[in-house]
Enzyme design. Structure first.
Site, mmCIF file in Angstrom:
data_model
loop_
_atom_site.group_PDB
_atom_site.id
_atom_site.type_symbol
_atom_site.label_atom_id
_atom_site.label_comp_id
_atom_site.label_asym_id
_atom_site.label_seq_id
_atom_site.Cartn_x
_atom_site.Cartn_y
_atom_site.Cartn_z
ATOM 1 N N LYS A 19 37.547 25.195 -24.775
ATOM 2 C CA LYS A 19 38.435 25.216 -25.949
ATOM 3 C C LYS A 19 38.080 24.103 -26.939
ATOM 4 C CE LYS A 19 42.177 24.664 -23.498
ATOM 5 N NZ LYS A 19 41.497 24.425 -22.185
ATOM 6 N N ARG A 94 51.644 24.226 -23.411
ATOM 7 C CA ARG A 94 51.147 24.323 -22.042
ATOM 8 C C ARG A 94 52.230 24.781 -21.080
ATOM 9 N NH1 ARG A 94 46.358 20.713 -22.349
ATOM 10 N NH2 ARG A 94 45.387 20.495 -20.334
ATOM 11 N N ARG A 132 31.115 17.346 -17.403
ATOM 12 C CA ARG A 132 31.534 17.007 -18.784
ATOM 13 C C ARG A 132 31.387 15.504 -19.055
ATOM 14 N NH1 ARG A 132 37.062 19.339 -20.980
ATOM 15 N NH2 ARG A 132 37.894 18.469 -19.038
ATOM 16 N N ARG A 165 35.618 11.475 -17.979
ATOM 17 C CA ARG A 165 37.067 11.285 -17.947
ATOM 18 C C ARG A 165 37.528 11.063 -16.508
ATOM 19 N NH1 ARG A 165 39.352 16.403 -21.254
ATOM 20 N NH2 ARG A 165 40.962 16.138 -19.696
ATOM 21 N N ARG A 176 44.904 19.998 -11.602
ATOM 22 C CA ARG A 176 44.991 20.462 -13.001
ATOM 23 C C ARG A 176 44.921 21.985 -13.062
ATOM 24 N NH1 ARG A 176 40.394 17.416 -15.790
ATOM 25 N NH2 ARG A 176 41.030 18.554 -17.636
#
Ligand code: ADP
Ligand code: AMP
Length: 223
Positions: A19, A94, A132, A165, A176
């Site tokens: 996203k 969310r 990532r 992260r 998550r």
């Protein structure tokens, strides 16, 4: 009403589905700002604000930050001048309560325009999240294998240092995903019922996903 109409694109999909990558590409093409709640929390954390320190406890656990603070932060962000034509919402809403509040917030502007839903398998999501890397300085997003920087650990855009992260580590990723299915999943039905849900095959390359998104947005008059 028509004079106030704005474009609000809500990106829906699991963490790691791409996203943010697409929002950053489309914000330039469409001239609409990316409003990413995760980025806003990380910005606050970097600047050690009260909001950032509060959010950190939840982010580290892979839980949602309480609605009250999240919603207030989004309200303030959407009131800024750069959202005068609309925005690309990435990571908000969310849960169902956030979605209902967003509908109220956007009612004067014609509501949510369209909800592209990033469809991708869990194993792809896990592979994307685990590789990532983010630029500490400008927030550009990379992947060690799928979208590597030209120089190891250095941002192509600004020369900043890349980092992983804390919540992208395997211990947190599982929760998550669980939180996504349990709390964000119901939004698929919410937007489908309003005729706004558009499934996008997010397993394809970055360029292909951009092309599919652009074709879908064009159907809603967004170009
Ligand atoms: P999200 O904002 O949904 O959490 P990101 O845009 O940060 O997801 O993407 C997660 C990771 O996957 C990043 O490392 C990014 O570089 C990579 N990525 C994004 N889109 C693709 C794609 N279409 N193919 C391969 N890797 C991708
Ligand atoms: P993201 O960058 O979208 O992956 O978000 C990182 C983290 O920020 C999430 O795991 C949550 O802890 C928090 N967060 C982001 N957006 C929201 C939201 N809309 N509501 C509550 N918490 C959020």
């Amino acid at each position: 009403m028509a004079a106030n109409k704005r474009t609000f694109i809500v990106f829906l999909g699991p963490p790691g589905s791409g996203k943010g990558t697409q929002a950053k590409i489309l914000e330039k093409k469409l001239g609409l700002p990316q409003v990413a709640t995760g980025d806003l929390f990380r910005y606050n954390l970097k600047n050690k604000t009260e909001l950032g320190l509060l959010a950190k406890q939840y982010m580290d656990a892979g839980e949602l930050v309480p609605d009250e603070v999240t919603i207030r932060m989004v309200e303030e962000r959407l009131a800024r001048d750069d959202c005068a034509r609309g925005a690309i919402l990435d990571g908000f809403p969310r849960n169902l309560h956030q979605a209902a509040v967003l509908d109220e917030m956007l009612a004067p502007y014609g509501g949510v325009t369209v909800t592209p839903f990033f469809v991708v398998d869990d194993d792809v999501v896990v592979a994307r999240i685990s590789g990532r890397r983010i630029c500490r300085n400008c927030g550009a997003v990379y992947h060690v294998a799928f979208n590597p920087p030209k120089q190891d650990n250095i941002c192509d855009v600004c020369g900043g240092e890349l980092y992983q992260r804390d919540d992208d580590r395997p211990e947190t990723v599982k929760n998550r995903l669980y939180v996504y299915y349990r709390q964000t999943g119901p939004l698929i039905g919410y937007y489908f019922a309003r005729g706004l849900l558009e499934r996008i095959d997010a397993s394809k390359s970055v360029d292909e996903v951009t092309r599919m998104l652009e074709a879908t947005l064009a159907k809603y008059g967004v170009a």
